[in-house]
Design a protein around this motif. Structure first.
Motif, PDB file in Angstrom:
ATOM      1  N   PRO A 194     137.106  52.407  30.163  1.00 16.17           N
ATOM      2  CA  PRO A 194     135.951  52.781  29.330  1.00 16.17           C
ATOM      3  C   PRO A 194     135.780  51.832  28.148  1.00 16.17           C
ATOM      4  CG  PRO A 194     137.810  54.241  28.918  1.00 16.17           C
ATOM      5  CD  PRO A 194     138.219  53.345  30.048  1.00 16.17           C
ATOM      6  N   ASN A 195     134.531  51.610  27.795  1.00 18.32           N
ATOM      7  CA  ASN A 195     134.214  50.951  26.533  1.00 18.32           C
ATOM      8  C   ASN A 195     133.227  51.858  25.804  1.00 18.32           C
ATOM      9  OD1 ASN A 195     131.629  50.559  27.488  1.00 18.32           O
ATOM     10  ND2 ASN A 195     131.849  48.368  27.861  1.00 18.32           N
ATOM     11  N   PRO A 196     132.783  51.502  24.616  1.00 14.47           N
ATOM     12  CA  PRO A 196     131.922  52.442  23.876  1.00 14.47           C
ATOM     13  C   PRO A 196     130.678  52.884  24.622  1.00 14.47           C
ATOM     14  CG  PRO A 196     132.725  50.714  22.425  1.00 14.47           C
ATOM     15  CD  PRO A 196     133.172  50.340  23.811  1.00 14.47           C
ATOM     16  N   LYS A 197     130.139  52.052  25.541  1.00 16.08           N
ATOM     17  CA  LYS A 197     128.893  52.405  26.223  1.00 16.08           C
ATOM     18  C   LYS A 197     129.117  52.853  27.666  1.00 16.08           C
ATOM     19  CE  LYS A 197     125.951  49.403  23.406  1.00 16.08           C
ATOM     20  NZ  LYS A 197     124.944  48.300  23.411  1.00 16.08           N
ATOM     21  N   GLN A 198     129.913  52.129  28.410  1.00 19.22           N
ATOM     22  CA  GLN A 198     130.085  52.430  29.826  1.00 19.22           C
ATOM     23  C   GLN A 198     131.389  51.823  30.315  1.00 19.22           C
ATOM     24  OE1 GLN A 198     126.755  50.565  31.717  1.00 19.22           O
ATOM     25  NE2 GLN A 198     127.501  48.499  31.377  1.00 19.22           N
ATOM     26  N   GLU A 230     133.804  49.263  32.048  1.00 17.26           N
ATOM     27  CA  GLU A 230     133.770  47.825  32.245  1.00 17.26           C
ATOM     28  C   GLU A 230     134.920  47.413  33.152  1.00 17.26           C
ATOM     29  OE1 GLU A 230     134.233  45.890  28.528  1.00 17.26           O
ATOM     30  OE2 GLU A 230     136.316  46.496  28.260  1.00 17.26           O
TER      31      GLU A 230
END
Length: 705
Positions: A546-550, A552
């Protein structure tokens, strides 16, 4: 003000739906032990590997629906019915002949016909309608090939009183086999659809009048240069003329036939006058020989020209060439000649059908392997145009009568099968068996009834890619271009190794390789299960974090999920970690039914794992990339080094460089064990011909000779 139409006028205006065969059920004929085939109104396409019963369907209908005598042999009975002959004899040996007759096998064909129950006349279909229900719109006829009445003692003559170990069932079959053509007969009954116990005997002639059957055989003799090229075309033209000569007075066909006859009569009259004059000038008179009894009589000449025989014996097709030179039929390509022959044959069948204008009947037309000598685009056009012929042929004869034809096409062409569409395809598949036994019967699957599949997507995909799943022994689903180049090379490497070790290999089987991508592989799962094909799905692990938006992409060691839908759908879990996936695959491939899933795993226990094919290939061949493993580096560091190395190559360049230019490479572990699993799965092999194809190898199919 116009008056409303009366009910009689409305009835007359309502079009009458022609009768149509909706279903055919075959029992005990060769591989068709108990098979049901549903028919489309226009075109039904029968597909499947060799020796799965496609030709048997045409054969049994040809024999049962024509008035010619039927003499079947023991070999025409399904192998599964052989034990029933022995069971019948055991009943007979106890004195219970009635019970023996119930057990004794017979070959049967049951045909269901739909019709318009509001039609004023049923024509030739009338004798087959038994029910009195005004709402019923179906007729059923069953044709059987069974033992004649009162001959059972003769049938089992000279057999022992009981079957013992000394007198095996095979000896009984050898005894009764030669008697089957002599003591069995064909009979037919019309059955009430609303009450199966209500039926009546009908003649085979009645059945043949209601259901006309014709065939376009696969062996059409086009490539035999020893035969006169005009023979095939001329014979069809002759049949067309003979039908025209029998047409009704005043019709277009009868007018054509009469004008042709009149033209020939004028030619014959002039020819006879000329020949008689020449004879008088050149031949001596008989009277000069003084032979007793001859008197002054002399001979005269007379020439007769048969318009029908002229067409078959002296008619050929020529093609325009350069400079006004006409080329003979044999100078044209086999594909063009084959297509012309099929079209003329179909047109002659239509003409014969149209001559029966006073009868309402169904016309079944079997076309066997129309793809012979036709290039792929022509194959696709042919199957699409087949439906149009039903309207075009009557229009060519200026006739308002419809041609009530239903086409049954047997094919080994992926182009024809894919273009026909799912609703028209019937897949003939050998019944599932154990590894130690051969399949002895087939089942016929209607793809339109396959549960849980996305028919629109699959039809579009198969049409675009020319996939040949319908004719494959096994299948491999892959991610993309890189695997498409590497997988055949990997198969060749493993097969070469197995061949040197004296083992079997995938080269003896047809393996369809389909590029579907990880995002779409799961759509094929229910379809493959329905077809019953052994399948290996080779896909990428695709770990992500996970990253802050989606999510990766990342290395396997730091991944918390996978973005590969083919994997998540396989395990029916939207959230599954790479660590769990490696655990599932630690001891072997995940297997569901006849499907196995192969994704990246470490090359050795405790080692780094690739996230894609390129990563796994580099880990399996570090010497090719000057990447010797460093024991001091962590697994994550080693995976990151490999990932960065893979990014240096375009996928196509990577595949071409190492699959073709560099021969000394090792197959990644996950692919190797996947191919070994596929090799170890025995296809349902009831005489399937391996190593041979009726057409050129289709794209995506490995068929190493």
């Amino acid at each position: 003000m116009s008056q409303p139409a009366s009910s009689e006028q409305n009835e007359a205006a309502r079009p009458t739906c022609p009768p149509a065969v909706t279903k055919v059920q075959v029992q005990n004929f060769r591989l068709l032990r108990d098979a049901t085939v549903t028919l489309n109104e226009d075109v039904t396409v029968c597909v499947g590997r060799n020796n799965t019963g496609k030709t048997s369907l045409a054969e049994v209908l040809s024999r049962f629906l024509r008035t010619a005598d039927v003499n079947l042999r023991l070999e025409d009975f399904s192998a599964d019915s052989y034990a029933e002959f022995a069971a019948a004899y055991r009943e007979f040996s106890t004195g219970d002949e009635e019970a023996a007759r119930k057990v004794l096998p017979e070959i049967s064909v049951t045909i269901l016909i739909s019709y318009d129950n509001e039609a004023k006349e049923y024509g030739a279909l009338g004798p087959l309608i038994v029910d009195l229900d005004p709402d019923c719109n179906e007729a059923i006829v069953t044709i059987r090939y069974g033992l004649k009445p009162g001959v059972m003692k003769e049938f089992f003559r000279d057999a022992p009183k009981s079957l013992t170990e000394d007198y095996e069932e095979s000896l009984l079959l050898a005894l009764i086999g030669p008697r089957i053509p002599l003591l069995f007969e064909r009979s037919a009954i019309a059955v009430d659809p609303t009450d199966p116990t209500n039926f009546r005997q009908v003649s085979v002639t009645d059945v043949a009048r209601a259901i006309k059957v014709d065939f376009v055989k696969a062996q059409r003799g086009l490539d035999d240069e020893k035969e006169r090229p005009k023979d095939q075309i001329g014979k069809i033209l002759e049949s067309l003329f003979m039908v025209a000569a029998k047409a009704d007075d005043g019709s277009f066909l009868r007018t054509f036939a009469n004008e042709t006859e009149s033209a020939l009569e004028g030619i014959v009259a002039r020819l006879n006058t000329h020949l008689q004059d020449m004879y008088r000038k050149m031949a001596p008179t008989v009277s000069e020989f003084g032979y007793p009894g001859m008197g002054n009589r002399n001979f005269s000449t007379k020439t007769t020209l048969d318009s029908k025989r002229l067409l078959s014996n002296f008619t050929s097709i020529n093609y325009p060439g350069s400079g006004g030179v006409e080329l003979p039929e044999s100078y044209s390509g086999l594909g063009s000649r084959n297509l012309l022959l099929i079209l003329l044959t179909l047109f002659s069948y239509y003409r014969e059908y149209s001559a029966r204008r006073d009868e309402t009947c169904v016309h079944l037309v079997f076309i066997e392997e129309p793809e012979a000598h036709l290039h792929p685009q022509m194959q696709e056009t042919f199957i699409q145009q087949l439906r149009v012929f039903k309207d075009k042929f009557p229009a060519a004869d200026h006739s308002s009568q419809c041609w009530n034809a239903q086409f049954l096409v047997t094919t080994h062409s992926a182009h024809i099968a894919n273009r026909a569409g799912f609703s028209a395809v019937r897949y003939f598949r050998l019944c599932e068996i154990s590894d130690s036994e051969e399949a002895t019967s087939s089942v016929v699957l209607n793809l339109a009834e396959a549960p849980g599949i996305d028919k629109d997507f699959l039809h579009k995909y198969l049409t675009l890619t020319r996939a040949d799943l319908f004719f494959a022994d096994k299948a491999i689903l892959i991610e993309g271009t890189t695997e498409r180049i590497f997988i055949p090379a990997a198969i060749a490497k493993l097969d070469d190794k197995d061949r040197k070790a004296g083992g079997s290999n995938l080269a003896s089987q047809y393996v369809s390789i389909m590029e579907v991508g990880g995002a779409y592989a799961h759509i094929f799962y229910p379809f493959l299960d329905f077809l019953g094909i052994q399948t290996l799905v080779i896909t990428d692990l695709d770990p992500a974090k996970p990253n802050p938006k989606q999510l990766e992409s990342c290395c396997v060691q730091e991944g918390t999920a996978t973005t590969n839908r083919g994997i998540t759908k396989w395990f029916d879990r939207d959230a599954i970690s790479p660590a769990e996936l490696l655990q599932y695959a630690a001891d072997g491939l995940p297997v569901t039914g006849k499907r196995a899933l192969a994704y990246q795993v470490p090359e050795h226990l405790g080692g780094p794992c690739g996230r894609t094919f390129e990563d796994a290939f580099i880990l399996a061949n570090p010497h090719l990339f000057d990447l010797e493993e460093k024991d001091t580096a962590s697994l994550l560091e080693r995976e990151e080094i490999v990932r960065q190395e893979a990014k240096r190559y375009k996928k196509s360049d990577f595949a071409l460089t190492f699959a073709i230019d560099e021969p000394n490479w090792q197959v990644p572990h996950y692919i190797r064990r996947g191919l070994e699993w596929l090799l170890g799965q025995s296809p349902e092999a009831a005489g399937d011909t391996h190593g041979l194809r009726s057409e050129s190898d289709a794209p995506g199919q490995v068929a190493v000779r």
